[in-house]
Design a protein around this motif. Structure first.
Motif, PDB file in Angstrom:
ATOM      1  N   SER A  15       0.877  -1.071   0.046  1.00 40.60           N
ATOM      2  CA  SER A  15       0.024   0.080  -0.095  1.00 40.60           C
ATOM      3  C   SER A  15       0.817   1.253  -0.114  1.00 40.60           C
ATOM      4  O   SER A  15       1.984   1.249   0.385  1.00 40.60           O
ATOM      5  CB  SER A  15      -0.888   0.199   1.156  1.00 40.60           C
ATOM      6  N   TYR A  21      -4.167   3.387  -0.546  1.00 40.75           N
ATOM      7  CA  TYR A  21      -4.388   2.734  -1.982  1.00 40.75           C
ATOM      8  C   TYR A  21      -3.372   1.634  -1.971  1.00 40.75           C
ATOM      9  O   TYR A  21      -2.486   1.381  -1.441  1.00 40.75           O
ATOM     10  CB  TYR A  21      -3.851   3.971  -2.911  1.00 40.75           C
ATOM     11  N   ILE A  24      -2.698  -1.603  -8.710  1.00 37.76           N
ATOM     12  CA  ILE A  24      -3.204  -2.679  -9.278  1.00 37.76           C
ATOM     13  C   ILE A  24      -2.409  -3.340 -10.508  1.00 37.76           C
ATOM     14  O   ILE A  24      -1.743  -4.155 -10.615  1.00 37.76           O
ATOM     15  CB  ILE A  24      -4.548  -2.793  -9.780  1.00 37.76           C
ATOM     16  N   ARG A  39      -6.461   1.010  -5.984  1.00 40.76           N
ATOM     17  CA  ARG A  39      -7.984   0.691  -5.338  1.00 40.76           C
ATOM     18  C   ARG A  39      -7.820   1.305  -3.977  1.00 40.76           C
ATOM     19  O   ARG A  39      -6.784   1.160  -3.359  1.00 40.76           O
ATOM     20  CB  ARG A  39      -8.242  -0.766  -5.418  1.00 40.76           C
ATOM     21  N   HIS A  40      -8.979   2.197  -3.711  1.00 40.65           N
ATOM     22  CA  HIS A  40      -8.920   2.653  -2.630  1.00 40.65           C
ATOM     23  C   HIS A  40      -9.547   1.786  -1.385  1.00 40.65           C
ATOM     24  O   HIS A  40     -10.392   1.135  -1.550  1.00 40.65           O
ATOM     25  CB  HIS A  40      -9.736   3.983  -2.559  1.00 40.65           C
ATOM     26  N   HIS A  41      -8.632   1.452  -0.443  1.00 32.60           N
ATOM     27  CA  HIS A  41      -8.825   0.409   0.517  1.00 32.60           C
ATOM     28  C   HIS A  41     -10.227   0.512   1.133  1.00 32.60           C
ATOM     29  O   HIS A  41     -10.963  -0.611   1.339  1.00 32.60           O
ATOM     30  CB  HIS A  41      -7.777   0.310   1.537  1.00 32.60           C
ATOM     31  N   GLU A  44     -13.235   1.059  -1.559  1.00 29.63           N
ATOM     32  CA  GLU A  44     -13.151   0.164  -2.477  1.00 29.63           C
ATOM     33  C   GLU A  44     -13.464   0.466  -3.941  1.00 29.63           C
ATOM     34  O   GLU A  44     -14.096  -0.028  -4.668  1.00 29.63           O
ATOM     35  CB  GLU A  44     -14.252  -1.314  -2.095  1.00 29.63           C
ATOM     36  N   LEU A  45     -12.902   1.630  -4.418  1.00 24.89           N
ATOM     37  CA  LEU A  45     -13.058   2.221  -5.511  1.00 24.89           C
ATOM     38  C   LEU A  45     -11.685   2.281  -6.416  1.00 24.89           C
ATOM     39  O   LEU A  45     -10.769   2.350  -5.849  1.00 24.89           O
ATOM     40  CB  LEU A  45     -13.494   3.913  -5.448  1.00 24.89           C
ATOM     41  N   GLU A  46     -11.771   2.107  -7.582  1.00 22.53           N
ATOM     42  CA  GLU A  46     -10.680   1.959  -8.544  1.00 22.53           C
ATOM     43  C   GLU A  46     -10.597   3.311  -8.989  1.00 22.53           C
ATOM     44  O   GLU A  46     -11.380   3.933  -9.632  1.00 22.53           O
ATOM     45  CB  GLU A  46     -10.746   1.050  -9.794  1.00 22.53           C
ATOM     46  N   GLN A  47      -9.250   3.871  -8.837  1.00 17.58           N
ATOM     47  CA  GLN A  47      -8.845   5.119  -9.458  1.00 17.58           C
ATOM     48  C   GLN A  47      -7.625   5.284 -10.187  1.00 17.58           C
ATOM     49  O   GLN A  47      -6.664   4.400  -9.754  1.00 17.58           O
ATOM     50  CB  GLN A  47      -8.836   6.310  -8.098  1.00 17.58           C
ATOM     51  N   TYR A  96     -10.705   7.035 -12.952  1.00 19.96           N
ATOM     52  CA  TYR A  96     -10.090   5.810 -13.754  1.00 19.96           C
ATOM     53  C   TYR A  96     -11.086   5.731 -15.058  1.00 19.96           C
ATOM     54  O   TYR A  96     -12.259   5.504 -14.947  1.00 19.96           O
ATOM     55  CB  TYR A  96     -10.031   4.684 -13.076  1.00 19.96           C
TER      56      TYR A  96
END
Length: 461
Positions: A15, A21, A24, A39-41, A44-47, A96
């Motif tokens: 992280s 974050y 990936i 991915r925001h821990h 849970e969003l991919e950015q 993203y």
């Protein structure tokens, strides 16, 4: 310092940014920055995270890009959520964007329609109109090129605002940036820059796209492009609004005719290629700028299986995307999906010809195998074809003209031989020509006309 940052970021199990974050994969890398998918821990969003090493960056430029992106809101421009930093780098946390860059898109799809050309031009013009009318000071993009345009299905996103600026900034003269292929001459001569510089870049990009259009665009479009890229800004269109206006006026006279909106695809037997044809049709329609989607209405789970074979296939809001294809798999009861409005629906019924919803279609494509040992079984399904005779067309998969002629004689409906094809998602000139004939043919198919003439001839002729 930059190498140390890369080593730390390339460890996918680590992280970073205070543990918020997880990396990936790498999305892209340039001379001064690298973009990662993270991915925001907690959320849970991919950015997307753009990492800019401090050792190779201009701090004021980085902060300027961040402030600019946070102030603009347009569906064709990614959102920026935050900017952070540590001892080594700046981190721009951005939306993203899933898709291929325009140069990759054109590599995979070397043929585009006039409609898709116009759609891309209109979307880019709309983005630049927004930037040029931004208050209180217009924004110049300065660095337009295919690598900075992301194709997301049928939508475009403009990325990388690292060299954007304000032509009328009261405190400093705009810095001159650009690239040799798409930037206006004044970007390199030191002359004052205006929104005409971006008009030139749009013209150069339109010129590039026009080389992929088939059939070739009218000469009037070429003249519009030539005016846009005149070396002297005084002889170009004054604004992007003017450029878009003349494009729209010209395309009103050459737009494609209206297509049916509800197409059913039905197979004669398992393994006949029904799903392959449906996927290919949707891919071709979207490439031709006819907004379309595939709907799986059978129990084969083909889309889920294909997503395992094609690692680049993306899923968002229940829809699967790959190149020009977008489609929805069969979901269980209780799962509500919002399908696109005003789009052509291509429903894959598999071999379930008894589904009553088929009769509500505007056009039915009946797919069968052209093999001689299948012919008797196919002809025995004439009751289904007779029921929907006015709206059905038959496709003979892996079939030759002889197979098509035999079935056309038996059925009395249009029959189209489809050639061997290994990639349902790939669009070639031959495939586009096939679907243009399939959907654009007025009246009877030539094979039917030939069969009728043969019936009228005396026996033995």
């Amino acid at each position: 310092m930059r190498d140390r940052t890369k080593e730390r970021m390339n460890d996918n199990n680590q992280s970073f940014l205070s543990g918020k974050y997880e990396i990936i994969r790498t999305l892209g890398s340039g001379s001064y920055s690298t973009v990662y998918l993270a991915r925001h821990h907690v959320l849970e969003l991919e950015q997307a995270i753009k990492v800019i090493p401090k050792a190779t960056s201009d701090q004021l430029s980085v902060l300027s890009e961040a402030r600019l992106l946070k102030s603009i809101h347009h569906p064709g421009i990614p959102m920026i959520y935050d900017i952070e930093e540590d001892d080594d780098s700046f981190y721009l946390i951005e939306e993203y964007i899933q898709g291929d860059s325009l140069d990759t898109f054109l590599l995979n799809q070397p043929i585009i329609s006039g409609d898709l050309f116009f759609s891309f031009c209109r979307q880019l013009c709309d983005i630049f109109i927004y930037l040029h009318t931004f208050m209180p000071i217009p924004i110049l993009y300065q660095d337009l090129k295919p690598e900075h345009i992301i194709v997301c299905g049928d939508r475009l996103k403009l990325i990388d605002f690292g060299v954007s600026g304000y032509p009328a900034h009261p405190e400093e003269r705009i810095r001159h940036f650009g690239n040799a292929q798409f930037s206006a001459p004044e970007n390199f001569s030191g002359a004052d820059l205006s929104t005409a510089a971006d008009v030139y870049s749009l013209g150069k990009l339109m010129q590039l796209l026009s080389k992929y259009v088939e059939p070739a665009l009218p000469r009037k479009i070429s003249r519009i492009i030539q005016k846009s890229i005149h070396p002297d800004p005084a002889f170009r269109y004054e604004t992007v609004e003017m450029l878009l206006s003349v494009l729209e006026k010209e395309f009103l006279t050459i737009r494609s005719p209206h297509l049916v909106s509800n197409i059913a695809v039905v197979g004669s037997h398992s393994g006949c290629g029904c799903t392959h044809i449906a996927i290919s049709l949707v891919s071709a329609l979207n490439l031709l700028a006819h907004d379309s989607f595939y709907l799986e209405c059978n129990n084969t789970d083909s889309l889920f299986k294909l997503s395992l074979v094609y690692p680049n296939m993306l899923e968002k809001d229940g829809c699967f995307y790959l190149r020009c294809f977008k489609g929805y798999p069969t979901y269980g009861a209780g799962i509500a999906i919002s399908y696109p409005l005003n789009a052509i629906r291509v429903t894959d019924y598999g071999i379930n010809s008894a589904d009553p919803a088929i009769g509500q279609a505007d056009l039915i494509l009946f797919v069968c195998d052209g093999a001689p040992w299948r012919r008797k079984d196919v002809i025995e399904q004439n009751n289904f074809l007779h029921t929907h005779k006015d709206i059905v067309k038959v496709i003979v998969n892996h079939g030759d003209k002889r197979s098509a002629a035999t079935l056309a004689k038996a059925f009395g409906v249009p029959v189209y031989p489809f050639f061997p094809d290994t990639d349902a998602f790939g669009i070639t000139r031959k495939k586009l020509d096939f679907f243009r004939l399939l959907l654009g043919q007025k009246g009877q198919h030539p094979l039917c006309a030939i069969i009728k003439r043969l019936r009228l001839l005396p026996h033995g002729r």
